[in-house]
Motif scaffolding. Structure first.
Motif, short mmCIF file in Angstrom:
data_model
loop_
_atom_site.label_atom_id
_atom_site.label_comp_id
_atom_site.label_asym_id
_atom_site.label_seq_id
_atom_site.Cartn_x
_atom_site.Cartn_y
_atom_site.Cartn_z
N ILE A 64 -2.18 8.87 -3.34
CA ILE A 64 -3.36 9.61 -2.86
C ILE A 64 -2.82 10.91 -2.46
O ILE A 64 -3.44 12.03 -2.62
CB ILE A 64 -3.75 8.95 -1.65
N GLY A 109 -6.79 0.20 5.14
CA GLY A 109 -7.55 1.39 4.89
C GLY A 109 -7.33 2.21 6.12
O GLY A 109 -7.21 3.65 5.82
N GLY A 164 0.81 -1.21 -0.09
CA GLY A 164 0.04 0.01 0.10
C GLY A 164 0.80 1.32 0.10
O GLY A 164 0.36 2.39 -0.16
N ARG A 203 -13.07 -2.19 -2.52
CA ARG A 203 -11.98 -3.06 -2.31
C ARG A 203 -12.42 -4.43 -1.78
O ARG A 203 -12.30 -5.51 -2.17
CB ARG A 203 -10.78 -2.52 -1.77
N MET A 243 -4.01 3.88 5.93
CA MET A 243 -3.82 5.20 5.12
C MET A 243 -4.44 6.03 5.54
O MET A 243 -4.37 7.30 5.49
CB MET A 243 -4.41 4.59 3.85
N ASN A 302 -6.99 3.32 -6.53
CA ASN A 302 -6.94 2.34 -5.42
C ASN A 302 -7.36 0.93 -5.67
O ASN A 302 -6.73 0.05 -5.51
CB ASN A 302 -7.77 2.94 -4.19
N ILE A 311 -8.92 8.73 -7.27
CA ILE A 311 -8.17 8.09 -5.92
C ILE A 311 -8.97 6.64 -6.04
O ILE A 311 -8.32 5.57 -5.87
CB ILE A 311 -8.37 9.02 -5.00
N SER A 318 -4.93 -2.18 -5.61
CA SER A 318 -5.37 -3.26 -4.79
C SER A 318 -5.47 -4.87 -5.66
O SER A 318 -5.72 -5.81 -4.80
CB SER A 318 -6.72 -3.20 -4.31
N ASN A 356 0.34 3.26 -3.08
CA ASN A 356 -1.14 3.57 -3.09
C ASN A 356 -1.06 4.93 -2.30
O ASN A 356 -1.88 6.02 -2.93
CB ASN A 356 -1.99 2.44 -2.58
N ALA A 368 -12.89 3.95 -1.47
CA ALA A 368 -11.84 2.96 -2.16
C ALA A 368 -11.70 1.67 -1.51
O ALA A 368 -11.69 0.50 -1.95
CB ALA A 368 -10.69 3.60 -2.28
N ILE A 373 -10.45 7.32 0.47
CA ILE A 373 -9.93 6.29 1.00
C ILE A 373 -11.17 5.36 1.25
O ILE A 373 -11.11 4.08 1.06
CB ILE A 373 -8.91 6.55 2.09
#
Length: 271
Positions: free
Chosen positions: A31, A172, A24, A58, A175, A143, A139, A147, A27, A54, A51
């Motif tokens: 972002i 997540g 990540g 995900r 992030m 993502n 984003i 992912s 990623n 996303a 986020i």
């Protein structure tokens, strides 16, 4: 429920959280950089909702991939232009190709933008060029592309959906916690934003390399690998990628320290 509370599942969860954290990194970097294209007053909200949406998508993507992993592995079509382009293309191949091209395009475009800006003030004035909604959409889309690789890697460790979902949600949350810190750091240290863009450029190349072997790995058949002008497309190893990142960061840190030292010496001489 008792079936989930096993030592094996706990070990797999720890491994997955570590894997999600490592994979990540690029990623989070994307972002942090992309959110700065939104209006200044909305940048934090853009990172938060980007986020959140996303991560939710995900988990949905994880459920779809776990349910359809065998169908997604099957080649969609085979290229047979001898001496020019040969090999099989499946769903993962297309994801890696689209993601790699888009990331390279984004990195090159932003590097060009930095070179074309004469003053920092002009750069700041241009920050309102994209709407918050469009940045959130980018984003979320990127993502999901990032992912795909981590989900396929995670499925290789375990196929327990709950464990996979917990690892994704944990990444997540990480992030969300780190996004503002990374963005503020890049804003205060603009030279590292350039470094970040070059790292993204390498990430794009890595994804293009992954596309060459996606169908071959899925079907366990090396003859399905993509070949361009007779040369097999071989992905960059993760260790090589992270070694390259470490070297780039080390060079930037050393160069920044040396520049400050020279500036201090010049200032001392002038006095």
């Amino acid at each position: 429920m008792a079936d989930l509370l096993t030592f094996e599942n706990f070990t797999n969860l720890v491994m997955l959280i570590f894997l999600q954290a490592v994979l990540g990194f690029d990623n989070l970097l994307y972002i942090s950089i992309e959110s700065q294209r939104a209006p200044v007053a909305q940048q934090r909200a853009v990172r938060f909702w980007g986020i959140i949406i996303a991560v939710a998508l995900r988990v949905v993507l994880l459920f779809i991939v776990v349910s359809l992993i065998d169908r997604l592995s099957e080649p969609l079509f085979t290229l047979a232009w001898d001496g020019i382009l040969t090999g099989a293309v499946n769903f993962a191949t297309l994801i890696y190709l689209i993601g790699g091209v888009f990331i390279i395009h984004t990195a090159v475009k932003e590097i060009g933008h930095m070179l074309s800006v004469e003053h920092l003030e002009a750069d700041v004035a241009n920050k309102d060029g994209k709407s918050a909604a469009s940045v959130i959409a980018l984003i979320v889309m990127m993502n999901l592309i990032f992912s795909f690789d981590s989900i396929l890697s995670a499925i290789a460790i375990t196929d327990v959906f709950v464990i996979l979902a917990i690892a994704i949600v944990a990444s997540g949350i990480a992030m969300l916690v780190l996004a503002d810190t990374v963005t503020v750091f890049l804003q205060k240290n603009r030279m590292f934003e350039v470094l970040g863009l070059f790292i993204l450029l390498i990430v794009g190349v890595v994804l293009l390399g992954e596309s060459g072997q996606a169908a071959a790995h899925a079907m366990h058949d090396p003859t399905l690998a993509l070949h361009v002008f007779g040369h097999e497309i071989v992905p960059m190893s993760k260790s090589t990628f992270y070694f390259s990142v470490v070297v780039l960061v080390a060079v930037e840190v050393i160069q920044s320290g040396y520049s400050r030292k020279l500036a201090a010496e010049r200032a001392a001489r002038n006095h």
